[in-house]
Design a protein around this motif. Structure first.
Motif, PDB file in Angstrom:
ATOM      1  N   VAL A  88     -13.996   8.719   1.066  1.00  0.00           N
ATOM      2  CA  VAL A  88     -12.916   8.952   2.023  1.00  0.00           C
ATOM      3  C   VAL A  88     -13.051  10.329   2.645  1.00  0.00           C
ATOM      4  CG1 VAL A  88     -10.412   9.186   2.315  1.00  0.00           C
ATOM      5  CG2 VAL A  88     -11.332   7.346   0.893  1.00  0.00           C
ATOM      6  N   GLU A  89     -13.346  11.329   1.825  1.00  0.00           N
ATOM      7  CA  GLU A  89     -13.500  12.681   2.360  1.00  0.00           C
ATOM      8  C   GLU A  89     -14.711  12.776   3.288  1.00  0.00           C
ATOM      9  OE1 GLU A  89     -11.331  15.162   2.253  1.00  0.00           O
ATOM     10  OE2 GLU A  89     -10.103  13.614   1.304  1.00  0.00           O
ATOM     11  N   THR A  91     -15.851  10.338   5.121  1.00  0.00           N
ATOM     12  CA  THR A  91     -15.437   9.667   6.360  1.00  0.00           C
ATOM     13  C   THR A  91     -14.522  10.558   7.172  1.00  0.00           C
ATOM     14  OG1 THR A  91     -15.647   7.481   5.345  1.00  0.00           O
ATOM     15  CG2 THR A  91     -14.257   7.650   7.310  1.00  0.00           C
ATOM     16  N   ARG A  92     -13.636  11.276   6.485  1.00  0.00           N
ATOM     17  CA  ARG A  92     -12.729  12.192   7.188  1.00  0.00           C
ATOM     18  C   ARG A  92     -13.525  13.287   7.898  1.00  0.00           C
ATOM     19  NH1 ARG A  92      -9.432  12.937   3.468  1.00  0.00           N
ATOM     20  NH2 ARG A  92      -7.612  11.823   4.285  1.00  0.00           N
ATOM     21  N   CYS A 185      -8.933   7.177   7.848  1.00  0.00           N
ATOM     22  CA  CYS A 185      -8.964   7.197   6.383  1.00  0.00           C
ATOM     23  C   CYS A 185      -7.788   6.451   5.760  1.00  0.00           C
ATOM     24  CB  CYS A 185      -9.002   8.637   5.878  1.00  0.00           C
ATOM     25  SG  CYS A 185     -10.579   9.458   6.213  1.00  0.00           S
ATOM     26  N   ALA A 189      -9.036   3.944   2.871  1.00  0.00           N
ATOM     27  CA  ALA A 189      -8.724   4.176   1.453  1.00  0.00           C
ATOM     28  C   ALA A 189      -8.263   2.915   0.727  1.00  0.00           C
ATOM     29  CB  ALA A 189      -7.697   5.297   1.330  1.00  0.00           C
TER      30      ALA A 189
END
Length: 207
Positions: A88-89, A91-92, A185, A189
């Motif tokens: 997720v991080e 992708t962020r 995100c 998630a």
């Protein structure tokens, strides 16, 4: 043993890059319709026929510019995905980079925000299939490497979801790059949680 590139090949590659650089510099001001092969040739100091010999047509030249620009974005995205321990991080960070870099890149910013270059938008939307496909392949490979327990078809669906959402925020921005990344995100998630843990994707789960 490293492969040796001939002088002729190096000259040809250099000429191609010069032509792409020149075309990329002209396009933001005139768009596709206003781009003239003669102007590209003049900018490099070669004949118009040389440009046609290299690319074949104006549309092929502009597609080459678009694909080279996309390759730069893909490199930046990959660096951010690789640097993050968490999907997720990563992708962020990658989404934020794409939005910010697009706004800073003169060609992309012009295509998305000026009347002169608005006819370039189809290169990343309705006629941007090669760029979309490469982005999805990149995302699929990354998800598959981080989620060995998840089948490749699911990894591809995750990648396509992230890619299409990011492109939507890119073409039709409604906030900052950070806000766009957070929106992407917020969808990713719970999907990841469902893929890995099999949790129920109910309305309550995604709040």
């Amino acid at each position: 043993m490293a492969q040796i590139t001939s002088y002729t090949e190096r000259v040809k590659a250099s000429l191609r890059e010069e032509l792409l650089d020149t075309a990329a510099g002209i396009l933001p001001d005139v768009g596709y319709a206003g781009l003239r092969m003669a102007d590209v040739a003049a900018g490099v100091g070669v004949s118009r026929q040389t440009v046609y010999n290299e690319f074949g047509s104006k549309s092929a030249l502009v597609r080459a510019v678009a694909m080279r620009t996309a390759a730069e974005f893909h490199e930046g995205v990959q660096a951010r995905l690789d640097a993050a321990d968490d999907l997720v991080e990563g992708t962020r960070a990658a989404t934020t980079y794409v939005i910010e870099h697009a706004r800073a890149d003169r060609l992309v910013a012009a295509a998305l925000g000026t009347e002169a270059a608005e006819d370039l938008v189809p290169l990343i939307t309705t006629r941007g299939e090669p760029i979309l496909r490469r982005s999805i392949e990149q995302g699929t490979a990354h998800f598959a490497s981080r989620l060995p327990e998840v089948d490749i078809a699911t990894c591809r669906r995750l990648a396509e979801t992230v890619t299409r959402l990011t492109m939507s925020h890119l073409v039709l921005p409604t906030g900052t790059a950070a806000e766009a990344a957070e929106a992407v995100c917020s969808v990713l998630a719970p999907l990841l949680d469902h893929c890995v843990h099999g949790s129920d994707l109910s309305t309550e789960d995604t709040k």
